[in-house]
Design an enzyme around this catalytic site. Sequence first.
Site, PDB file in Angstrom:
ATOM      1  N   ARG A   1       0.878  -1.188   0.000  1.00  0.00           N
ATOM      2  CA  ARG A   1       0.000   0.000   0.000  1.00  0.00           C
ATOM      3  C   ARG A   1       0.903   1.223   0.000  1.00  0.00           C
ATOM      4  NH1 ARG A   1       0.549   1.709   5.235  1.00  0.00           N
ATOM      5  NH2 ARG A   1       0.654   0.085   6.844  1.00  0.00           N
TER       6      ARG A   1
ATOM      7  N   HIS B   1      -1.782   3.289   6.590  1.00  0.00           N
ATOM      8  CA  HIS B   1      -2.705   2.194   6.902  1.00  0.00           C
ATOM      9  C   HIS B   1      -4.144   2.682   6.810  1.00  0.00           C
ATOM     10  CE1 HIS B   1      -4.373  -1.351   8.785  1.00  0.00           C
ATOM     11  NE2 HIS B   1      -4.932  -0.591   9.710  1.00  0.00           N
TER      12      HIS B   1
ATOM     13  N   TYR C   1       7.823   3.855  10.025  1.00  0.00           N
ATOM     14  CA  TYR C   1       8.198   2.441  10.000  1.00  0.00           C
ATOM     15  C   TYR C   1       8.593   1.940   8.607  1.00  0.00           C
ATOM     16  CZ  TYR C   1       3.200   2.164   8.720  1.00  0.00           C
ATOM     17  OH  TYR C   1       1.971   2.355   8.127  1.00  0.00           O
TER      18      TYR C   1
END
Length: 360
Positions: A259, A263, A273
């Site tokens: 993606r 999120h 991250y």
Amino acid sequence: MKRTLENIEKQFETFQILNEQGEIVNEEAMPDLSDDDLKEIMRRMVYTRILDQRSIALNRQGRLGFYAPTAGQEASQLGSHYALEQDDFILPGYRDVPQLIWQGLPLYKAYLFSKGHYIGNQMPEEVKAVSPQIIIGAQITQAAGVGLGFKKRGEKTIAITYTGDGGASQGDFYEGVNFAGAFGAQTVFVVQNNQYAISVPSEKQTAAQTIAQKAVAAGIEGIQVDGMDVLAVYAATKEARERAINGEGPTLIETLTYRYGPHTMAGDDPTRYRTEDTDNEWEQKDPIVRFRKYLESKDLWSEEEENEVIEKAKEEIKAAIKEADNTAKQKVTDLMDIMYEELPQNLQEQREEYAEKESK
């Protein structure tokens, strides 16, 4: 034991048909798709990318509520969906709204779902699906039950469910695939491994080299697919569907995808991250760019056609969000009315109180 595990893992090589340059590298596995089919798949992927871009913008304007970006996962979502029949039943996760739209869910209802409006959860009768599941992994056990129901009725229909790599870490995942395997449910489980769940890398979620190999323990078929290759995803799902309706049991499909956005739009910051190098590496695998190269090599796609799809998407999105905005806001009394056929006395009293407030 170590050699046994290594031998199992060697069996789960990534299935690919179209490489990153848009070249066919697995001619034998090429699915039987007409030129019109190939162009339709491309139209859907481009449309969905624009839908994602506009939805993110609408969210930032405060005109949408919950939204999970989909850019990068179009091949995984739409390649698998294109392999379905209209009566196949979809049990989606919260990122899988595109499959519902192409299954027939009106776009304005998709936006109402994002707004938390109950009408957004009301599927038209012809749309064989349930609303996107917010609880991670809960749809997996449900899909096993739906697939078993189709088997017991003798219907040539499947249930297909979607989750991410994080969903494959849930207890529901193991329960669902085990149940489906034990009873031969007509179910296809798609795990879209976009590498990070919410923020935890796949390698920190499991010691297994692949999610696909977890099918072995359940006694069902498993395959790992290049999730940025729409042809490979389509072919794997088509075969899994045929196996299910022919009484050969369920299948676990792991699609390796990515993606590009966060999120969800609820405050996630992927730069905390993920590295820029990782993002750049996956952008080189973009499913739309890859498929565009392939179609252009066959003289099946042009910039003009793509622009037409983009403009159509923008127009339909504009109309859909207007319709969603103009839908009457839900009231507390609405929620009471759709929850109960007959209200208990205590709630009847509360309903009367709210009805009085809402009338002012």
